[in-house]
Design an enzyme around this catalytic site. Structure first.
Site, PDB file in Angstrom:
ATOM      1  N   ILE A  99       0.855  -1.191   0.000  1.00  0.00           N
ATOM      2  CA  ILE A  99       0.000   0.000   0.000  1.00  0.00           C
ATOM      3  C   ILE A  99       0.892   1.243   0.000  1.00  0.00           C
ATOM      4  O   ILE A  99       1.761   1.400   0.862  1.00  0.00           O
ATOM      5  CB  ILE A  99      -0.936   0.016   1.224  1.00  0.00           C
ATOM      6  CG1 ILE A  99      -1.851  -1.211   1.208  1.00  0.00           C
ATOM      7  CG2 ILE A  99      -1.751   1.301   1.270  1.00  0.00           C
ATOM      8  CD1 ILE A  99      -2.707  -1.363   2.446  1.00  0.00           C
ATOM      9  N   ASN A 106      -2.621   5.951   8.357  1.00  0.00           N
ATOM     10  CA  ASN A 106      -2.656   5.792   9.819  1.00  0.00           C
ATOM     11  C   ASN A 106      -2.584   7.146  10.520  1.00  0.00           C
ATOM     12  O   ASN A 106      -3.320   7.395  11.475  1.00  0.00           O
ATOM     13  CB  ASN A 106      -1.503   4.910  10.291  1.00  0.00           C
ATOM     14  CG  ASN A 106      -1.815   3.433  10.185  1.00  0.00           C
ATOM     15  OD1 ASN A 106      -2.972   3.036  10.168  1.00  0.00           O
ATOM     16  ND2 ASN A 106      -0.782   2.622  10.115  1.00  0.00           N
ATOM     17  N   ASP A 115      -6.371  -0.177   9.915  1.00  0.00           N
ATOM     18  CA  ASP A 115      -6.725  -1.594  10.058  1.00  0.00           C
ATOM     19  C   ASP A 115      -7.882  -1.954   9.128  1.00  0.00           C
ATOM     20  O   ASP A 115      -7.890  -3.025   8.515  1.00  0.00           O
ATOM     21  CB  ASP A 115      -7.105  -1.927  11.499  1.00  0.00           C
ATOM     22  CG  ASP A 115      -5.907  -1.972  12.434  1.00  0.00           C
ATOM     23  OD1 ASP A 115      -4.749  -1.925  11.944  1.00  0.00           O
ATOM     24  OD2 ASP A 115      -6.125  -2.068  13.663  1.00  0.00           O
ATOM     25  N   GLU A 141       1.965  -3.517   5.693  1.00  0.00           N
ATOM     26  CA  GLU A 141       1.039  -3.215   4.605  1.00  0.00           C
ATOM     27  C   GLU A 141       1.461  -3.921   3.325  1.00  0.00           C
ATOM     28  O   GLU A 141       1.143  -3.496   2.227  1.00  0.00           O
ATOM     29  CB  GLU A 141       0.936  -1.695   4.378  1.00  0.00           C
ATOM     30  CG  GLU A 141       2.152  -1.046   3.790  1.00  0.00           C
ATOM     31  CD  GLU A 141       3.215  -0.629   4.811  1.00  0.00           C
ATOM     32  OE1 GLU A 141       4.203  -0.026   4.381  1.00  0.00           O
ATOM     33  OE2 GLU A 141       3.076  -0.906   6.017  1.00  0.00           O
TER      34      GLU A 141
END
Length: 191
Positions: A99, A106, A115, A141
């Protein structure tokens, strides 16, 4: 095992071939009930132990957040896949998906939102691959897809489809927040 022959050799034989208990036919009802109750209690304990072992193995091999396999499962699976590909002469492909700018998700939306992105990405990957393909979370990720019996063309088409499916459809992370745009690069290697 209920038997008319109550010799030690007969009992030993039945126990040896898997009986949990050997009872002479002349047993009283009360003794039979007590033995059956003890056997059921032991079976219940064995079932609980079996469930604990199964759950422990599952926890050791899967990522608790996404439910995908983890690296502990992935490494030997890839080794077996490579072995099978070599024996059969058929290709297999591996994709790495990471990602972009996940820290910004985040930091900007919170770890709970991050999440949710990870979980939804895992679901999208699972739902858009073949049943024989393996999807694993290999890092924070980072995801890996292993595709047995996949040509370079099939792998490139699947990688492009997955990339578009993620990049073109934002992720819903909370009812109070607009969907989050996420992009992923997909790297492909073919045996």
């Amino acid at each position: 095992m209920l038997t008319t022959d109550d010799t030690a050799d007969t009992a030993a034989h039945f126990l040896d071939i898997g009986a949990d208990d050997v009872v002479a036919q002349a047993v009283t009802t009360q003794e039979l009930v007590l033995r059956a109750t003890a056997l059921l209690a032991r079976k219940h304990q064995h079932d609980k132990l079996r469930t604990m072992v199964h759950d422990g193995l599952n926890a050791a091999l899967t990522d608790p957040l996404t439910g995908l396999y983890n690296r502990r499962y992935l490494d030997p699976h890839l080794a077996r896949m490579a072995e099978q590909a070599e024996k059969s002469g058929r290709c297999f492909a591996v994709m790495m998906i990471d990602i972009d700018h996940f820290k910004a998700i985040n930091d900007g939306y919170g770890h709970a939102a991050g999440d949710q992105v990870l979980v939804q990405l895992a679901d999208r990957l699972r739902e858009n691959l073949r049943a024989i393909d393996l999807v694993a979370r290999v890092g924070g990720e980072e995801f890996l897809v292993a595709m047995p019996r996949a040509s370079a063309r099939q792998a490139r088409l699947a990688a492009d489809r997955l990339r578009r499916m993620v990049n073109n459809r934002p992720f819903d992370v909370d009812t109070d927040v607009a969907p989050v745009a996420v992009t992923v690069p997909v790297g492909v290697a073919v045996s």
